[in-house]
Design a protein around this motif. Structure first.
Motif, PDB file in Angstrom:
ATOM      1  N   ASN A 275       0.842  -1.195   0.000  1.00 21.56           N
ATOM      2  CA  ASN A 275       0.000   0.000   0.000  1.00 21.56           C
ATOM      3  C   ASN A 275       0.875   1.242   0.000  1.00 21.56           C
ATOM      4  O   ASN A 275       1.827   1.345   0.760  1.00 21.56           O
ATOM      5  N   HIS A 276       0.509   2.173  -0.873  1.00 26.56           N
ATOM      6  CA  HIS A 276       1.241   3.435  -0.921  1.00 26.56           C
ATOM      7  C   HIS A 276       0.386   4.486  -0.234  1.00 26.56           C
ATOM      8  O   HIS A 276      -0.821   4.521  -0.429  1.00 26.56           O
ATOM      9  N   PRO A 277       0.977   5.346   0.573  1.00 27.44           N
ATOM     10  CA  PRO A 277       0.168   6.309   1.323  1.00 27.44           C
ATOM     11  C   PRO A 277      -0.652   7.228   0.435  1.00 27.44           C
ATOM     12  O   PRO A 277      -1.723   7.696   0.835  1.00 27.44           O
ATOM     13  N   ILE A 278      -0.194   7.504  -0.776  1.00 32.21           N
ATOM     14  CA  ILE A 278      -0.938   8.419  -1.641  1.00 32.21           C
ATOM     15  C   ILE A 278      -1.625   7.667  -2.769  1.00 32.21           C
ATOM     16  O   ILE A 278      -2.797   7.867  -3.039  1.00 32.21           O
ATOM     17  N   TYR A 279      -0.912   6.757  -3.407  1.00 33.10           N
ATOM     18  CA  TYR A 279      -1.465   6.103  -4.599  1.00 33.10           C
ATOM     19  C   TYR A 279      -2.251   4.843  -4.286  1.00 33.10           C
ATOM     20  O   TYR A 279      -2.791   4.217  -5.182  1.00 33.10           O
TER      21      TYR A 279
ATOM     22  N   HIS B 265       5.084  -5.353  -6.427  1.00 30.27           N
ATOM     23  CA  HIS B 265       5.893  -5.105  -5.241  1.00 30.27           C
ATOM     24  C   HIS B 265       6.938  -4.048  -5.561  1.00 30.27           C
ATOM     25  O   HIS B 265       7.253  -3.806  -6.725  1.00 30.27           O
ATOM     26  N   THR B 266       7.462  -3.456  -4.524  1.00 34.36           N
ATOM     27  CA  THR B 266       8.448  -2.403  -4.741  1.00 34.36           C
ATOM     28  C   THR B 266       9.678  -2.974  -5.452  1.00 34.36           C
ATOM     29  O   THR B 266      10.263  -3.944  -4.971  1.00 34.36           O
ATOM     30  N   PRO B 267      10.047  -2.414  -6.578  1.00 37.98           N
ATOM     31  CA  PRO B 267      11.270  -2.895  -7.233  1.00 37.98           C
ATOM     32  C   PRO B 267      12.503  -2.468  -6.444  1.00 37.98           C
ATOM     33  O   PRO B 267      12.432  -1.576  -5.606  1.00 37.98           O
ATOM     34  N   VAL B 268      13.596  -3.120  -6.724  1.00 38.28           N
ATOM     35  CA  VAL B 268      14.835  -2.815  -6.008  1.00 38.28           C
ATOM     36  C   VAL B 268      15.945  -2.499  -7.007  1.00 38.28           C
ATOM     37  O   VAL B 268      15.854  -2.843  -8.181  1.00 38.28           O
ATOM     38  N   VAL B 269      16.973  -1.867  -6.506  1.00 40.78           N
ATOM     39  CA  VAL B 269      18.115  -1.535  -7.355  1.00 40.78           C
ATOM     40  C   VAL B 269      19.085  -2.708  -7.338  1.00 40.78           C
ATOM     41  O   VAL B 269      19.420  -3.218  -6.274  1.00 40.78           O
TER      42      VAL B 269
ATOM     43  N   ALA C 100       5.966   1.204 -11.352  1.00 40.05           N
ATOM     44  CA  ALA C 100       6.478   0.729 -10.069  1.00 40.05           C
ATOM     45  C   ALA C 100       7.834   1.366  -9.774  1.00 40.05           C
ATOM     46  O   ALA C 100       8.122   1.773  -8.643  1.00 40.05           O
ATOM     47  N   GLN C 101       8.648   1.472 -10.818  1.00 41.83           N
ATOM     48  CA  GLN C 101       9.972   2.059 -10.639  1.00 41.83           C
ATOM     49  C   GLN C 101       9.859   3.527 -10.243  1.00 41.83           C
ATOM     50  O   GLN C 101      10.557   4.005  -9.343  1.00 41.83           O
ATOM     51  N   LEU C 102       8.924   4.239 -10.914  1.00 42.25           N
ATOM     52  CA  LEU C 102       8.759   5.667 -10.627  1.00 42.25           C
ATOM     53  C   LEU C 102       8.301   5.877  -9.191  1.00 42.25           C
ATOM     54  O   LEU C 102       8.800   6.750  -8.478  1.00 42.25           O
ATOM     55  N   VAL C 103       7.347   5.043  -8.764  1.00 44.09           N
ATOM     56  CA  VAL C 103       6.827   5.179  -7.407  1.00 44.09           C
ATOM     57  C   VAL C 103       7.927   4.910  -6.384  1.00 44.09           C
ATOM     58  O   VAL C 103       8.081   5.631  -5.395  1.00 44.09           O
ATOM     59  N   ALA C 104       8.729   3.891  -6.688  1.00 39.28           N
ATOM     60  CA  ALA C 104       9.822   3.562  -5.768  1.00 39.28           C
ATOM     61  C   ALA C 104      10.859   4.676  -5.736  1.00 39.28           C
ATOM     62  O   ALA C 104      11.382   5.029  -4.671  1.00 39.28           O
ATOM     63  N   GLN C 105      11.137   5.229  -6.911  1.00 35.10           N
ATOM     64  CA  GLN C 105      12.112   6.316  -6.967  1.00 35.10           C
ATOM     65  C   GLN C 105      11.595   7.549  -6.254  1.00 35.10           C
ATOM     66  O   GLN C 105      12.352   8.271  -5.618  1.00 35.10           O
ATOM     67  N   GLU C 106      10.285   7.761  -6.344  1.00 37.78           N
ATOM     68  CA  GLU C 106       9.723   8.931  -5.674  1.00 37.78           C
ATOM     69  C   GLU C 106       9.845   8.794  -4.166  1.00 37.78           C
ATOM     70  O   GLU C 106      10.124   9.756  -3.459  1.00 37.78           O
ATOM     71  N   LEU C 107       9.650   7.580  -3.701  1.00 32.30           N
ATOM     72  CA  LEU C 107       9.788   7.339  -2.261  1.00 32.30           C
ATOM     73  C   LEU C 107      11.216   7.640  -1.795  1.00 32.30           C
ATOM     74  O   LEU C 107      11.428   8.082  -0.673  1.00 32.30           O
TER      75      LEU C 107
ATOM     76  N   VAL D 190      10.097  12.617  -9.539  1.00 31.34           N
ATOM     77  CA  VAL D 190       8.923  13.419  -9.213  1.00 31.34           C
ATOM     78  C   VAL D 190       7.735  12.844  -9.958  1.00 31.34           C
ATOM     79  O   VAL D 190       7.806  12.584 -11.155  1.00 31.34           O
ATOM     80  N   CYS D 191       6.654  12.558  -9.247  1.00 30.75           N
ATOM     81  CA  CYS D 191       5.445  12.016  -9.862  1.00 30.75           C
ATOM     82  C   CYS D 191       4.408  13.116  -9.988  1.00 30.75           C
ATOM     83  O   CYS D 191       4.296  13.957  -9.105  1.00 30.75           O
ATOM     84  N   LEU D 192       3.646  13.088 -11.070  1.00 33.79           N
ATOM     85  CA  LEU D 192       2.501  13.962 -11.264  1.00 33.79           C
ATOM     86  C   LEU D 192       2.861  15.430 -11.079  1.00 33.79           C
ATOM     87  O   LEU D 192       2.067  16.241 -10.612  1.00 33.79           O
ATOM     88  N   GLY D 193       4.082  15.801 -11.385  1.00 34.81           N
ATOM     89  CA  GLY D 193       4.495  17.189 -11.355  1.00 34.81           C
ATOM     90  C   GLY D 193       4.583  17.803  -9.976  1.00 34.81           C
ATOM     91  O   GLY D 193       4.684  19.003  -9.826  1.00 34.81           O
ATOM     92  N   VAL D 194       4.502  17.007  -8.950  1.00 37.72           N
ATOM     93  CA  VAL D 194       4.591  17.541  -7.586  1.00 37.72           C
ATOM     94  C   VAL D 194       6.067  17.640  -7.210  1.00 37.72           C
ATOM     95  O   VAL D 194       6.790  16.669  -7.282  1.00 37.72           O
TER      96      VAL D 194
END
Lengths: 464, 238
Positions: free
Chosen positions: A315-319, A325-329, A410-417, A422-426
């Motif tokens: 679960n993501h707090p916003i999305y 699952h969260t991808p990893v580097v 998934a990668q973008l969400v993980a990178q944003e965390l 930056v997601c959705l221009g925020v």
């Protein structure tokens, strides 16, 4: 209750590190059978052999690790992760032999961060390579009741053959010819009289079953249990002759007697079916998951993870709930060399991992990806985002991870965390703690301020 | 127009193109800028067909068709000065990219050579394992700590015809390897040495260098395992 019966001195000893430290397990075998004698004796082992111990920071400052003598502060207080392995509590030189154990300790932490369950059927490693037809077959958790039987009544061991992972006998398919010959001479031949006794017991039970069935048919009283000593030598020789002409029955008897690990069912050449069909068939029909590649040397989970499934949503707090699952580097340990037909090797959570098979970005022909070259200007080496797919422990105790391409989202969400994207221009919130200021910046800031940065006697009205 | 005439006109255009190109790329002073403005109209008109191509195809079908037709005409005829300049630049750019690729490749090869460890699946690494000091240890071969003959359970004396096996226990100069290098126990080392002497004595194996069959394979970059395995020698025994 048990603790009360122990004397105070005994209780103290039991609670001490001296007794709490288990004896080390044998290290993983290095592959001399693979024909390579290139290895390093100081490289990190594939699994820890010694217990990792830690201590509280206050005790660590005093060198107190609960051992016989305090450890040197110079080498034990600098690490931010206090983890040690003790090779000897006391040696003849009157020192405690210890070394850092952060390699295995941190690896465990990183693995648990992946949130992966361990599955019973091990994916490919070494000689047994996965193919595109076998890579996505469904997996089962090692903690399934059907696989994870440890408390078995000694009489029921043969029946529980397909649900065990521990066998006293060897796995024949994994032995070399020389090892097999030696095992035959040393362990099997002396057991000949025992085996004859075992067969006599079998004959007795078979004869009893036949007699009981006949009695039941004729409506007579059930006969008494037959004793193994009542079986004559002639009966035994007849039975042996019968067995010699029935390979399967003979193997069953021998396997049961020596407690051999199960072997894989027939191969492609024996059945004459297409290869894909056989591999799928083998997968479905093989009851014991360790028949194909040998039983594991530890519990098949190796204590790395106690999760039973990866079928949960993050679960993501916003999305909200996430599909993946969260991808990893992953670190690119060795770049792909197309000229030598060598695939890239990745490092995920400290484990060496193969690049995914099939139609993935890792298998595209163009040689311009990150994992195709070593760029010395990239700080820390090349890294790629991957999605950990499944993990299991192979028969030599190595953890075999399977990874796949990650999706863009998934990668973008993980990178944003992580604050890398930056997601959705925020715009990411300006964080005072993370803001980096050089010394000159700070100086300028203080100079530009109206009020003096440092309070003086004047501020307090002490001086005009 | 004869062929020679066409060629000479093309050469002239080429020269003029170079003359135009040089001041544009190397200088921005006032007189050069003036000449550039003089040529500006010319360059614009000559580049339009090329630059218009993608735009035309999306905007208006008839215009696109016209663009295509003029393109076809131009493709047939000699290249204009500006087009030739573009082609040359493209070629130069391609060459530059090629050189860059080669350089990247060479860098990668050099670094890969510094990392002799062949990472096996399931192995564990800590940051220390990536250091040069640790990597150096993977470069030198060590003595095998297991007796291969015992492990595989074969008789070396039966395998005197197996030249890939014999070669494995000989140096490139034809000497029998010491048991420090082979890792065999004394009994097996003696048997292996006898098999080597037998093979050399019978003329089945060269005494000065590797077997020619192995040399042939190594020249083609094939592994020794590509040699078809001989039939089991124990079955040939009488």
């Amino acid at each position: 209750m048990a603790a009360r019966s122990v004397s105070p001195g005994g209780a103290l000893l039991r609670a001490s590190r001296m007794f709490a430290l288990p004896s080390p397990i044998p290290p993983p075998p290095n592959d001399s059978s693979a024909g390579t004698n290139f290895n390093s004796d100081t490289a990190t082992l594939a699994f820890p052999t010694h217990q990792v111990i830690t201590t509280l920071s206050s005790s660590r400052k005093q060198g107190d690790w609960g051992l016989k003598r305090p450890l040197p502060l110079k080498s034990t207080t600098k690490s931010s992760n206090p983890m040690l392995r003790v090779k000897a509590i006391d040696t003849i030189e009157q020192i405690t032999d210890y070394s850092s154990a952060t390699d295995h300790g941190i690896t465990l932490r990183k693995f648990q961060e992946l949130g992966m369950p361990l599955s019973a059927r091990r994916p490919a490693s070494g000689d047994m390579k996965d193919t595109t037809s076998t890579m996505n077959l469904p997996q089962k958790s090692v903690f399934e009741e059907s696989f994870d039987m440890t408390d078995i009544h000694p009489d029921k061991r043969a029946e529980a053959m397909d649900s065990r992972w521990k066998f006293t006998g060897p796995w024949l398919a994994g032995m070399t010819q020389g090892e097999f010959n030696k095992w035959l001479a040393k362990h099997v031949r002396p057991k000949r009289p025992e085996f004859r006794q075992f067969l006599k017991k079998k004959i007795a039970s078979e004869l009893h079953a036949a007699a009981a069935k006949e009695a039941l048919d004729k409506g007579l009283e059930q006969p008494a249990l037959m004793d193994a000593s009542a079986v004559t030598e002639d009966q035994l020789i007849d039975y042996l002759r019968k067995l010699r002409h029935d390979n399967q029955a003979l193997y069953d008897m021998v396997g049961q007697f020596l407690d051999l690990a199960p072997l894989a069912p027939p191969t492609v050449s024996q059945t004459g079916l297409p290869k894909e069909k056989v591999s799928t068939l083998t997968f479905n029909e093989m009851k014991n998951p360790y028949a194909e590649r040998g039983p594991p040397i530890t519990h098949p989970s190796a204590g790395l993870s106690y999760l039973r499934t990866s079928m949960y949503m993050e679960n993501h707090p916003i999305y909200g709930p996430q599909k993946h699952h969260t991808p990893v580097v992953a670190r690119v340990l060795r770049p792909r060399r197309q000229a030598q037909a060598a695939a890239a090797r990745l490092g995920v959570a400290g484990f060496v991992v193969n690049t995914p098979l099939g139609d993935t970005g890792f298998n595209s022909r163009s040689g311009h990806a990150v994992f195709d070259k070593i760029d010395p200007t990239v700080e820390g080496g090349a890294k790629v985002w991957v999605q950990a797919q499944r993990a299991s422990v192979d028969s030599s105790g190595r953890v075999v991870l399977t990874v796949n391409d990650t999706t863009r989202e998934a990668q973008l969400v993980a990178q944003e965390l992580l604050g890398e994207a930056v997601c959705l221009g925020v715009q990411p919130a300006e964080n005072e703690m993370n803001k980096r200021e050089s010394a000159s910046d700070i100086r300028q800031r203080y100079r530009a301020a109206d009020s003096p940065a440092m309070s003086s006697a004047q501020d307090y009205g002490l001086r005009e | 127009m004869s062929c020679r005439q066409w060629l000479s006109s093309a050469a002239r255009q080429c020269q003029s193109a170079l003359a135009q190109q040089q001041p544009r790329t190397f200088s921005t002073s006032a007189p050069v800028a003036a000449t550039r403005s003089l040529f500006h109209d010319n360059t614009l008109s000559s580049t339009t067909p090329n630059s218009r191509r993608p735009r035309a195809s999306s905007a208006n079908p008839s215009e696109a068709l016209h663009g295509l037709l003029t393109d076809g005409l131009e493709r047939g005829g000699p290249l204009s000065a500006e087009q030739q300049r573009e082609v040359m630049e493209q070629q130069q750019g391609g060459a530059r990219a090629y050189v860059r690729d080669l350089r990247t490749n060479a860098t990668t090869e050099n670094y890969v050579r510094q990392m002799p460890r062949r990472w096996r699946i399931g192995e564990l690494y800590a940051p220390r394992d990536l250091t040069p000091a640790e990597m150096k240890k993977w470069r030198q071969g060590r003595r095998p700590n297991k007796d291969v003959v015992d492990m595989l359970g074969f008789s070396p004396l039966d395998n005197y015809r197996n030249f890939s096996l014999i070669s494995e226990f000989m140096t490139t100069m034809g000497r029998i390897k010491h048991s420090d290098d082979t890792g065999l126990r004394p009994v097996n080392q003696r048997k292996m040495a006898k098999a080597i002497r037998r093979a050399v004595g019978m003329g089945l194996h060269p005494s000065v260098h590797r077997h020619p069959e192995i040399l042939r394979l190594s020249r083609h970059g094939l592994p020794t395992s590509a040699i078809p395995t001989p039939s089991d020698p124990s079955q040939n025994r009488l």
